[in-house]
Design a protein around this motif. Structure first.
Motif, PDB file in Angstrom:
ATOM      1  N   ARG A  91       0.854  -1.176   0.026  1.00 29.05           N
ATOM      2  CA  ARG A  91      -0.137  -0.018   0.163  1.00 29.05           C
ATOM      3  C   ARG A  91       0.703   1.269   0.059  1.00 29.05           C
ATOM      4  O   ARG A  91       1.847   1.431   0.663  1.00 29.05           O
ATOM      5  CB  ARG A  91      -0.941   0.186   1.110  1.00 29.05           C
ATOM      6  N   THR A  92       0.471   2.226  -0.727  1.00 33.55           N
ATOM      7  CA  THR A  92       1.563   3.206  -0.963  1.00 33.55           C
ATOM      8  C   THR A  92       0.829   4.448  -0.118  1.00 33.55           C
ATOM      9  O   THR A  92      -0.231   4.449   0.195  1.00 33.55           O
ATOM     10  CB  THR A  92       1.880   3.617  -2.653  1.00 33.55           C
ATOM     11  N   ALA A  93       1.717   5.352   0.023  1.00 32.85           N
ATOM     12  CA  ALA A  93       1.002   6.536   0.847  1.00 32.85           C
ATOM     13  C   ALA A  93       0.326   7.558  -0.004  1.00 32.85           C
ATOM     14  O   ALA A  93       0.406   7.643  -1.363  1.00 32.85           O
ATOM     15  CB  ALA A  93       2.283   7.342   1.435  1.00 32.85           C
ATOM     16  N   SER A  94      -0.432   8.084   0.628  1.00 27.97           N
ATOM     17  CA  SER A  94      -1.224   9.326  -0.072  1.00 27.97           C
ATOM     18  C   SER A  94      -0.188  10.285  -0.570  1.00 27.97           C
ATOM     19  O   SER A  94       0.645  10.980   0.343  1.00 27.97           O
ATOM     20  CB  SER A  94      -2.412   9.977   0.999  1.00 27.97           C
ATOM     21  N   SER A  95      -0.547  10.809  -1.831  1.00 25.16           N
ATOM     22  CA  SER A  95       0.411  11.886  -2.357  1.00 25.16           C
ATOM     23  C   SER A  95       0.088  13.271  -2.178  1.00 25.16           C
ATOM     24  O   SER A  95      -1.352  13.516  -2.169  1.00 25.16           O
ATOM     25  CB  SER A  95       0.770  11.695  -3.794  1.00 25.16           C
ATOM     26  N   LYS A  96       0.782  14.286  -1.591  1.00 20.24           N
ATOM     27  CA  LYS A  96       0.360  15.689  -1.696  1.00 20.24           C
ATOM     28  C   LYS A  96       0.194  16.383  -2.932  1.00 20.24           C
ATOM     29  O   LYS A  96      -0.449  17.384  -2.733  1.00 20.24           O
ATOM     30  CB  LYS A  96       1.298  16.300  -0.644  1.00 20.24           C
ATOM     31  N   ASP A  97       0.713  15.705  -3.845  1.00 14.00           N
ATOM     32  CA  ASP A  97       0.579  16.520  -4.941  1.00 14.00           C
ATOM     33  C   ASP A  97      -0.767  16.015  -5.678  1.00 14.00           C
ATOM     34  O   ASP A  97      -0.785  16.197  -7.130  1.00 14.00           O
ATOM     35  CB  ASP A  97       1.725  16.229  -6.065  1.00 14.00           C
ATOM     36  N   GLY A  98      -1.463  15.248  -5.252  1.00 15.35           N
ATOM     37  CA  GLY A  98      -2.791  14.760  -5.723  1.00 15.35           C
ATOM     38  C   GLY A  98      -2.737  13.208  -6.544  1.00 15.35           C
ATOM     39  O   GLY A  98      -3.669  12.794  -7.070  1.00 15.35           O
ATOM     40  N   ARG A  99      -1.777  12.803  -6.586  1.00 15.96           N
ATOM     41  CA  ARG A  99      -1.544  11.559  -6.946  1.00 15.96           C
ATOM     42  C   ARG A  99      -2.394  10.690  -6.532  1.00 15.96           C
ATOM     43  O   ARG A  99      -1.981  10.500  -5.548  1.00 15.96           O
ATOM     44  CB  ARG A  99      -0.307  11.128  -7.594  1.00 15.96           C
TER      45      ARG A  99
END
Length: 386
Positions: A91-99
């Motif tokens: 599981r990847t982290a939530s991206s601050k740039d909207g990805r």
């Protein structure tokens, strides 16, 4: 640009830290130097993940993750002495740039009759996840295709076509977009949300299925080299349950397998029954299943964004966190369902406590233009492990 050293000894509870790297922030480097630094870190990440995946291999294990929406299970069976299957999730982290963040499940089965089947399966998973962890603006389908090709090359570079593994992988993002990748004779099955239909969405890369000939010999596998043509497909939104299986988990009658998937109230229960039945029918091969209820995992990604990436196997987890995280979040697994009854335990059954490993990334001081990565390992009980 780079300083530090890599300890390539096997991961153990006494290895702390395993790896420490210092590198300049990307914006301070030239384009060439930046790409070199990222490539170097990617290679080191593969080595780390390969060590970790190899160290988590067990004869039998099962773990519920992501609030019980995903199960990872593997069983050596009754005839084999070694488990060459690998099952894992990222599981990847939530991206601050909207990805959008995403979850990836993967099953890899080391090929019998070739060199180092288990090692090839471990490297397949490690390289796949290492590629997916790299920053990218590409869509998840392209990223999955790229990661599959990268993992194939990683295995080929080490064994030059003399060792190989299968791969079945799915990737789903927080919008619900879902894609599959398949190489070899591991399989992906899907069931609709209304539980009226289940079907296999992959074709085995065998003489029989790929070309209409005779024989189950594989014509392509992870580690074959540049000739690989993986099948990358998108799944419709009507799909709600997905099952990834190694050949030891789907060797029995397909109608029985489909009924197990349809009649269970949750993919977790269906997976437990599949592994148990494979064992009851003689357990001729390693049997592994990774299954997910898509609606639950998509809702979880939307409601509870992850602050750092996490990787799980059937018996362990690896967390990658920044120093700004003062404490790690509690495990998100639901209580394990009651196990199905199974025949006697396999010989040489190794009972192992689940382990956790953490990667901490920190700035040396607020004004520094350097980052420091510390990778440590801890051993202990994990409430998600059975």
């Amino acid at each position: 640009m780079y300083e530090g050293e890599v300890n390539t000894s096997r991961i153990s509870s006494t290895t702390k830290p395993l790896l420490r790297i210092r590198y300049l922030r990307r914006e301070t480097l030239s384009r060439v130097a930046s790409q070199f630094a990222l490539g170097l870190l990617k290679v080191m990440l593969i080595d780390l993940l390969n060590e970790w995946v190899s160290s988590t291999e067990t004869l039998r294990s099962q773990q519920l993750i992501l609030n019980g929406s995903v199960i990872l299970a593997t069983d050596v069976g009754l005839k084999r002495q070694e488990n060459q299957d690998r099952v894992a999730a990222l599981r990847t982290a939530s991206s601050k740039d909207g990805r959008p963040s995403f979850v990836c499940l993967a099953v890899s089965d080391g090929m019998g009759g070739m060199q180092a089947g288990g090692e090839c399966a471990s490297l397949t998973i490690a390289a796949l996840f290492a590629s997916l962890l790299q920053p990218s603006d590409r869509g998840i389908q392209d990223r999955l295709k790229e990661a599959t090709a990268f993992a194939n090359q990683a295995v080929y570079q080490k064994w030059k076509g003399k060792g190989g593994a299968t791969l079945s992988a799915i990737i789903v993002d927080q919008r619900g977009d879902t894609h599959t990748s398949n190489v070899g004779d591991s399989r992906i099955y899907v069931a609709t949300s209304d539980k009226t239909n289940t079907r296999r969405v992959t074709v085995d890369d065998s003489l029989e299925e790929a070309f209409g000939g005779q024989g189950r010999e594989l014509v392509q596998f992870m580690g074959i080299g540049s000739s690989l043509l993986p099948r990358i497909d998108a799944l419709p939104t009507s799909i709600d349950s997905i099952f990834l299986t190694s050949d030891g988990a789907h060797y029995f009658d397909k109608q029985v397998l489909e009924q197990l998937m349809l009649r269970a109230d949750h993919p977790v229960r269906a997976s437990e029954r599949i592994v148990a039945l494979a064992r009851w029918l003689g357990g001729p091969d390693n049997a592994s299943v990774a299954a997910v209820k898509l609606s639950d995992v998509v809702q979880l990604m939307r409601d509870a964004p992850a602050s750092f990436p996490t990787i799980w196997s059937g018996a362990s987890q690896l967390q990658i966190c920044t120093d700004t995280d003062r404490s790690l979040p509690t495990n998100q697994a639901a209580p394990a369902a009651a196990p199905e009854s199974t025949p006697e335990e396999p010989r040489d059954y190794r009972k192992r406590g689940a382990s956790k490993r953490k990667i901490n990334i920190r700035k040396k001081d607020p004004g520094a233009k350097q980052l420091e990565i510390d990778i440590t390992t801890d051993e202990g009980d994990d409430e998600n492990h059975r």
